[in-house]
Design an enzyme around this catalytic site. Structure first.
Site, PDB file in Angstrom:
ATOM      1  N   ARG A 254      -8.699  11.227 -15.437  1.00 53.54           N
ATOM      2  CA  ARG A 254      -7.413  11.814 -15.014  1.00 53.54           C
ATOM      3  C   ARG A 254      -6.449  10.779 -14.479  1.00 53.54           C
ATOM      4  N   GLY A 255      -6.884   9.535 -14.364  1.00 56.54           N
ATOM      5  CA  GLY A 255      -6.027   8.479 -13.819  1.00 56.54           C
ATOM      6  C   GLY A 255      -5.043   7.964 -14.861  1.00 56.54           C
ATOM      7  N   LEU A 256      -4.211   7.014 -14.456  1.00 60.05           N
ATOM      8  CA  LEU A 256      -3.221   6.413 -15.371  1.00 60.05           C
ATOM      9  C   LEU A 256      -3.897   5.884 -16.635  1.00 60.05           C
ATOM     10  N   VAL A 257      -4.902   5.050 -16.455  1.00 60.71           N
ATOM     11  CA  VAL A 257      -5.549   4.396 -17.605  1.00 60.71           C
ATOM     12  C   VAL A 257      -6.512   5.356 -18.310  1.00 60.71           C
TER      13      VAL A 257
ATOM     14  N   LEU B 235     -13.344  -2.286 -16.618  1.00 63.01           N
ATOM     15  CA  LEU B 235     -11.957  -2.719 -16.415  1.00 63.01           C
ATOM     16  C   LEU B 235     -11.799  -3.423 -15.081  1.00 63.01           C
ATOM     17  N   GLY B 236     -11.336  -4.637 -15.123  1.00 61.29           N
ATOM     18  CA  GLY B 236     -11.000  -5.390 -13.914  1.00 61.29           C
ATOM     19  C   GLY B 236      -9.506  -5.427 -13.750  1.00 61.29           C
ATOM     20  N   SER B 237      -8.981  -6.591 -13.354  1.00 60.45           N
ATOM     21  CA  SER B 237      -7.544  -6.706 -13.115  1.00 60.45           C
ATOM     22  C   SER B 237      -7.165  -8.179 -13.105  1.00 60.45           C
ATOM     23  N   SER B 238      -5.908  -8.469 -13.417  1.00 53.91           N
ATOM     24  CA  SER B 238      -5.463  -9.867 -13.442  1.00 53.91           C
ATOM     25  C   SER B 238      -5.499 -10.513 -12.057  1.00 53.91           C
ATOM     26  N   CYS B 239      -5.671  -9.698 -10.997  1.00 57.28           N
ATOM     27  CA  CYS B 239      -5.705 -10.288  -9.651  1.00 57.28           C
ATOM     28  C   CYS B 239      -7.024 -10.996  -9.355  1.00 57.28           C
TER      29      CYS B 239
ATOM     30  N   TYR C 298     -10.276  -6.470  -3.141  1.00 53.94           N
ATOM     31  CA  TYR C 298     -10.323  -5.770  -4.439  1.00 53.94           C
ATOM     32  C   TYR C 298     -10.760  -6.737  -5.539  1.00 53.94           C
TER      33      TYR C 298
ATOM     34  N   LYS D 261     -13.988  -6.673  -8.233  1.00 51.31           N
ATOM     35  CA  LYS D 261     -13.817  -6.747  -9.693  1.00 51.31           C
ATOM     36  C   LYS D 261     -14.590  -7.935 -10.281  1.00 51.31           C
TER      37      LYS D 261
ATOM     38  N   THR E  33      -3.275  -6.762 -17.193  1.00 51.15           N
ATOM     39  CA  THR E  33      -2.179  -7.142 -16.313  1.00 51.15           C
ATOM     40  C   THR E  33      -1.671  -5.882 -15.602  1.00 51.15           C
ATOM     41  N   ASN E  34      -0.518  -5.956 -14.911  1.00 54.47           N
ATOM     42  CA  ASN E  34       0.032  -4.771 -14.231  1.00 54.47           C
ATOM     43  C   ASN E  34       0.395  -3.710 -15.275  1.00 54.47           C
TER      44      ASN E  34
ATOM     45  N   HIS F   9       2.176   0.994  -7.191  1.00 56.12           N
ATOM     46  CA  HIS F   9       2.597  -0.312  -7.715  1.00 56.12           C
ATOM     47  C   HIS F   9       4.117  -0.336  -7.838  1.00 56.12           C
TER      48      HIS F   9
HETATM   49  N1  LIG Z   1      -2.666   0.495 -12.606  1.00 55.42           N
HETATM   50  C1  LIG Z   1      -2.648  -0.811 -12.810  1.00 55.42           C
HETATM   51  O1  LIG Z   1      -1.592  -1.452 -12.774  1.00 55.42           O
HETATM   52  C2  LIG Z   1      -3.904  -1.550 -13.129  1.00 55.42           C
HETATM   53  C3  LIG Z   1      -5.152  -0.936 -13.196  1.00 55.42           C
HETATM   54  N2  LIG Z   1      -6.269  -1.676 -13.485  1.00 55.42           N
HETATM   55  C4  LIG Z   1      -7.608  -1.079 -13.523  1.00 55.42           C
HETATM   56  O2  LIG Z   1      -7.636   0.030 -14.412  1.00 55.42           O
HETATM   57  C5  LIG Z   1      -8.559   0.999 -13.918  1.00 55.42           C
HETATM   58  C6  LIG Z   1      -7.862   2.347 -13.814  1.00 55.42           C
HETATM   59  O3  LIG Z   1      -6.757   2.245 -12.930  1.00 55.42           O
HETATM   60  P1  LIG Z   1      -5.639   3.387 -12.841  1.00 55.42           P
HETATM   61  O4  LIG Z   1      -5.809   4.338 -13.957  1.00 55.42           O
HETATM   62  O5  LIG Z   1      -4.359   2.691 -12.634  1.00 55.42           O
HETATM   63  O6  LIG Z   1      -6.023   4.097 -11.470  1.00 55.42           O
HETATM   64  P2  LIG Z   1      -5.716   5.597 -11.012  1.00 55.42           P
HETATM   65  O7  LIG Z   1      -5.673   5.564  -9.520  1.00 55.42           O
HETATM   66  O8  LIG Z   1      -4.569   6.159 -11.753  1.00 55.42           O
HETATM   67  O9  LIG Z   1      -7.022   6.391 -11.475  1.00 55.42           O
HETATM   68  C7  LIG Z   1      -8.256   6.110 -10.920  1.00 55.42           C
HETATM   69  C8  LIG Z   1      -9.246   7.174 -11.321  1.00 55.42           C
HETATM   70  O10 LIG Z   1     -10.476   6.876 -10.664  1.00 55.42           O
HETATM   71  C9  LIG Z   1     -11.066   8.073 -10.262  1.00 55.42           C
HETATM   72  N3  LIG Z   1     -11.850   7.826  -9.056  1.00 55.42           N
HETATM   73  C10 LIG Z   1     -11.527   7.095  -7.977  1.00 55.42           C
HETATM   74  N4  LIG Z   1     -12.509   7.144  -7.060  1.00 55.42           N
HETATM   75  C11 LIG Z   1     -13.487   7.940  -7.584  1.00 55.42           C
HETATM   76  C12 LIG Z   1     -14.746   8.397  -7.140  1.00 55.42           C
HETATM   77  N5  LIG Z   1     -15.247   8.039  -5.940  1.00 55.42           N
HETATM   78  N6  LIG Z   1     -15.464   9.206  -7.946  1.00 55.42           N
HETATM   79  C13 LIG Z   1     -14.983   9.584  -9.151  1.00 55.42           C
HETATM   80  N7  LIG Z   1     -13.807   9.172  -9.650  1.00 55.42           N
HETATM   81  C14 LIG Z   1     -13.057   8.372  -8.870  1.00 55.42           C
HETATM   82  C15 LIG Z   1      -9.921   9.032  -9.939  1.00 55.42           C
HETATM   83  O11 LIG Z   1     -10.400  10.340 -10.203  1.00 55.42           O
HETATM   84  P3  LIG Z   1      -9.650  11.713  -9.733  1.00 55.42           P
HETATM   85  O12 LIG Z   1      -8.283  11.656 -10.343  1.00 55.42           O
HETATM   86  O13 LIG Z   1     -10.469  12.781 -10.308  1.00 55.42           O
HETATM   87  O14 LIG Z   1      -9.624  11.659  -8.237  1.00 55.42           O
HETATM   88  C16 LIG Z   1      -8.845   8.588 -10.929  1.00 55.42           C
HETATM   89  O15 LIG Z   1      -8.852   9.375 -12.074  1.00 55.42           O
HETATM   90  C17 LIG Z   1      -9.082   0.466 -12.580  1.00 55.42           C
HETATM   91  O16 LIG Z   1     -10.303  -0.183 -12.779  1.00 55.42           O
HETATM   92  C18 LIG Z   1      -8.035  -0.543 -12.172  1.00 55.42           C
HETATM   93  O17 LIG Z   1      -8.585  -1.553 -11.379  1.00 55.42           O
HETATM   94  C19 LIG Z   1      -6.186  -3.018 -13.719  1.00 55.42           C
HETATM   95  C20 LIG Z   1      -4.986  -3.669 -13.672  1.00 55.42           C
HETATM   96  C21 LIG Z   1      -3.764  -2.994 -13.370  1.00 55.42           C
HETATM   97  C1  LIG Z   2      -2.009  -4.487 -10.397  1.00 53.84           C
HETATM   98  C2  LIG Z   2      -2.030  -5.303  -9.150  1.00 53.84           C
HETATM   99  O1  LIG Z   2      -1.265  -4.665  -8.132  1.00 53.84           O
HETATM  100  C3  LIG Z   2      -1.181  -5.307  -6.845  1.00 53.84           C
HETATM  101  O2  LIG Z   2      -0.642  -6.573  -6.926  1.00 53.84           O
HETATM  102  P1  LIG Z   2       0.875  -6.850  -7.237  1.00 53.84           P
HETATM  103  O3  LIG Z   2       1.006  -7.359  -8.616  1.00 53.84           O
HETATM  104  O4  LIG Z   2       1.421  -7.721  -6.174  1.00 53.84           O
HETATM  105  O5  LIG Z   2       1.476  -5.397  -7.264  1.00 53.84           O
HETATM  106  P2  LIG Z   2       2.676  -4.483  -6.828  1.00 53.84           P
HETATM  107  O6  LIG Z   2       3.038  -3.771  -8.074  1.00 53.84           O
HETATM  108  O7  LIG Z   2       2.331  -3.630  -5.673  1.00 53.84           O
HETATM  109  O8  LIG Z   2       3.861  -5.474  -6.368  1.00 53.84           O
HETATM  110  C4  LIG Z   2       4.450  -6.396  -7.238  1.00 53.84           C
HETATM  111  C5  LIG Z   2       5.643  -7.069  -6.599  1.00 53.84           C
HETATM  112  O9  LIG Z   2       6.696  -6.105  -6.500  1.00 53.84           O
HETATM  113  C6  LIG Z   2       7.283  -6.154  -5.198  1.00 53.84           C
HETATM  114  N1  LIG Z   2       7.892  -4.855  -4.881  1.00 53.84           N
HETATM  115  C7  LIG Z   2       9.227  -4.632  -4.728  1.00 53.84           C
HETATM  116  N2  LIG Z   2       9.454  -3.368  -4.372  1.00 53.84           N
HETATM  117  C8  LIG Z   2       8.220  -2.768  -4.353  1.00 53.84           C
HETATM  118  C9  LIG Z   2       7.824  -1.440  -4.057  1.00 53.84           C
HETATM  119  O10 LIG Z   2       8.612  -0.549  -3.725  1.00 53.84           O
HETATM  120  N3  LIG Z   2       6.491  -1.166  -4.153  1.00 53.84           N
HETATM  121  C10 LIG Z   2       5.569  -2.121  -4.514  1.00 53.84           C
HETATM  122  N4  LIG Z   2       4.266  -1.769  -4.620  1.00 53.84           N
HETATM  123  N5  LIG Z   2       5.925  -3.406  -4.766  1.00 53.84           N
HETATM  124  C11 LIG Z   2       7.245  -3.708  -4.685  1.00 53.84           C
HETATM  125  C12 LIG Z   2       6.115  -6.553  -4.311  1.00 53.84           C
HETATM  126  O11 LIG Z   2       6.553  -7.050  -3.067  1.00 53.84           O
HETATM  127  C13 LIG Z   2       5.424  -7.606  -5.184  1.00 53.84           C
HETATM  128  O12 LIG Z   2       6.090  -8.836  -5.051  1.00 53.84           O
HETATM  129  C14 LIG Z   2      -2.530  -5.480  -6.263  1.00 53.84           C
HETATM  130  O13 LIG Z   2      -2.946  -4.289  -5.787  1.00 53.84           O
HETATM  131  C15 LIG Z   2      -3.534  -6.084  -7.236  1.00 53.84           C
HETATM  132  O14 LIG Z   2      -4.802  -5.820  -6.769  1.00 53.84           O
HETATM  133  C16 LIG Z   2      -3.401  -5.616  -8.657  1.00 53.84           C
HETATM  134  O15 LIG Z   2      -4.357  -5.587  -9.418  1.00 53.84           O
END
Ligand SMILES: NC(=O)C1=CN([C@@H]2O[C@H](COP(=O)(O)OP(=O)(O)OC[C@H]3O[C@@H](n4cnc5c(N)ncnc54)[C@H](OP(=O)(O)O)[C@@H]3O)[C@@H](O)[C@H]2O)C=CC1
Ligand SMILES: C[C@H]1O[C@H](OP(=O)(O)OP(=O)(O)OC[C@H]2O[C@@H](n3cnc4c(=O)[nH]c(N)nc43)[C@H](O)[C@@H]2O)[C@@H](O)[C@@H](O)C1=O
Length: 329
Positions: A29-32, A122-126, A153, A157, A181-182, A196
């Protein structure tokens, strides 16, 4: 780490996955996870499995093992995690470290016991050093200090990547890891503090446009550079990697180009039709100065991003506006 893998042998043969096999998307149900679910449906998968966190808490080891025994998935994508923007990561490092470690260890151990054939972590660029050479190659993992706003975090990862490599080595299972990436797109978290940058800007600029505000204040200096990938592209890349890539090293997933946060804010302002001034709250952290992935490994594996940033932002603004009532509720 990256250049000295212990040899592993998985017997993986590239090709299409079995569309009728049970496929578990953790975090569906999450973004990805929701984008991956849509992509798998459109690719013809007929036995998709998912559980919400209230139905199955992945921190509950016994419940996770019992679910895997019941479903016996052949394929798994681990897209469930504790996720948040820079402020959430900086404020709650214990939660980001421990919840992610628990979820990963439980899911990967249960999947291993069940002999899951293909698994994508799935990890992350961080995970890469704060001052890594740009664009960031997979080889720069563990070559320098992490960005302090998300080090907890990132360590979780990195442990996940090592867990996948260890399973490959000890059990010969062809599991893989991808480092996105983001990301952004429909279904994102649009909360004002925990999200984010891209969803935060869409919400802020949309509200400013509706209310006719004269200026908008964003976080930090606007100078950091970030790379943004639409989540539908991310989902397509995940399926491509599952069908075509096998190896111990994580694969970067991105577009290969970045923008400053100021440029991003200008794109969002244009997409929502906002013409006011832009200000910066420098009491908020900038985070890492630049995060641009080297995507040559992914390109060599046969995949490149398709959705340009300006189109992706327009698509996400339109999704946000259509879903505003539900998001507020
Ligand atoms: N968003 C981004 O910019 C980035 C994301 N990623 C990685 O991609 C992956 C998905 O991220 P994203 O979709 O953005 O995250 P979301 O927060 O949108 O979704 C996370 C999902 O994880 C589920 N979840 C969290 N905790 C639990 C738990 N204890 N038990 C069961 N389910 C759980 C939630 O379920 P429910 O909705 O049912 O609560 C939710 O559906 C992660 O590994 C993240 O690190 C990597 C880089 C960037
Ligand atoms: C995906 C990635 O996401 C995080 O890292 P991040 O890249 O720094 O992500 P961010 O999207 O939150 O910010 C990007 C930039 O944007 C600026 N910024 C401006 N205005 C807002 C604002 O309103 N909100 C947020 N969040 N940031 C803002 C903010 O100050 C920063 O300079 C980590 O969780 C990391 O763990 C990870 O994996």
């Amino acid at each position: 780490m990256a250049e000295s893998f212990t040899a592993d042998s998985t017997g993986f043969k590239p090709g299409v996955l079995d569309r009728a096999a049970p496929f578990y998307v953790a975090g569906h149900r999450g973004l990805v996870g929701s984008a991956i679910w849509r992509r798998l449906e459109s690719a013809g998968f007929t036995d998709l499995r998912g559980r919400t966190s209230s139905e199955l808490d992945l921190k509950d080891r016994a419940a996770v093992f019992s679910y895997f025994a019941e479903v016996n998935p052949r394929y798994v994508v681990l897209a469930a995690a504790k996720v948040g923007g820079i402020l959430a990561n900086n404020t709650y490092p214990v939660d980001f470290l421990t919840e992610n470690l628990q979820i990963q260890i439980n899911v990967l151990d249960a999947a291993r016991e069940q002999g899951v054939e293909r698994l994508l972590f799935l990890g992350s660029s961080c995970i890469y050093p704060r001052l890594a050479q740009q664009p960031i190659s997979e080889d720069s993992l563990l070559t320098g200090h992490l960005e302090p706003t998300n080090d907890a975090y990132a360590i979780a990862k990195i442990a996940g990547i090592m867990h996948v490599q260890a399973v490959r080595r000890q059990y010969g299972l062809p599991w893989i890891s991808a480092m996105p990436t983001n990301l952004y797109g429909p279904g994102d978290n649009f909360s004002s503090e925990g999200s984010h940058v891209l969803p935060a800007l869409i919400r802020r600029y949309d509200e400013a446009a509706r209310q006719g505000l004269g200026s908008v204040t964003n976080w930090g200096t606007g100078a950091p550079r970030r790379e943004f990938l639409h989540v539908d592209d991310m989902a397509a890349a995940c399926l491509h990697l599952l069908e075509h890539y096998d190896g111990p090293q994580q694969v970067n997933v991105g577009t290969g180009s970045d923008v400053t946060i100021k440029e991003l804010a200008e794109l969002v302002a244009e997409a929502v039709g906002y013409n006011g001034a832009m200000e910066w709250d420098t009491s908020k952290p900038d985070g890492t100065p630049q995060k641009l992935l080297d995507v040559s490994k992914l390109t060599d594996a046969g995949w490149t991003a398709q959705i340009p940033l300006n189109e992706g932002i327009r698509d996400t603004v339109s999704w946000y506006r259509n879903n505003l009532a539900a998001l507020r509720g």
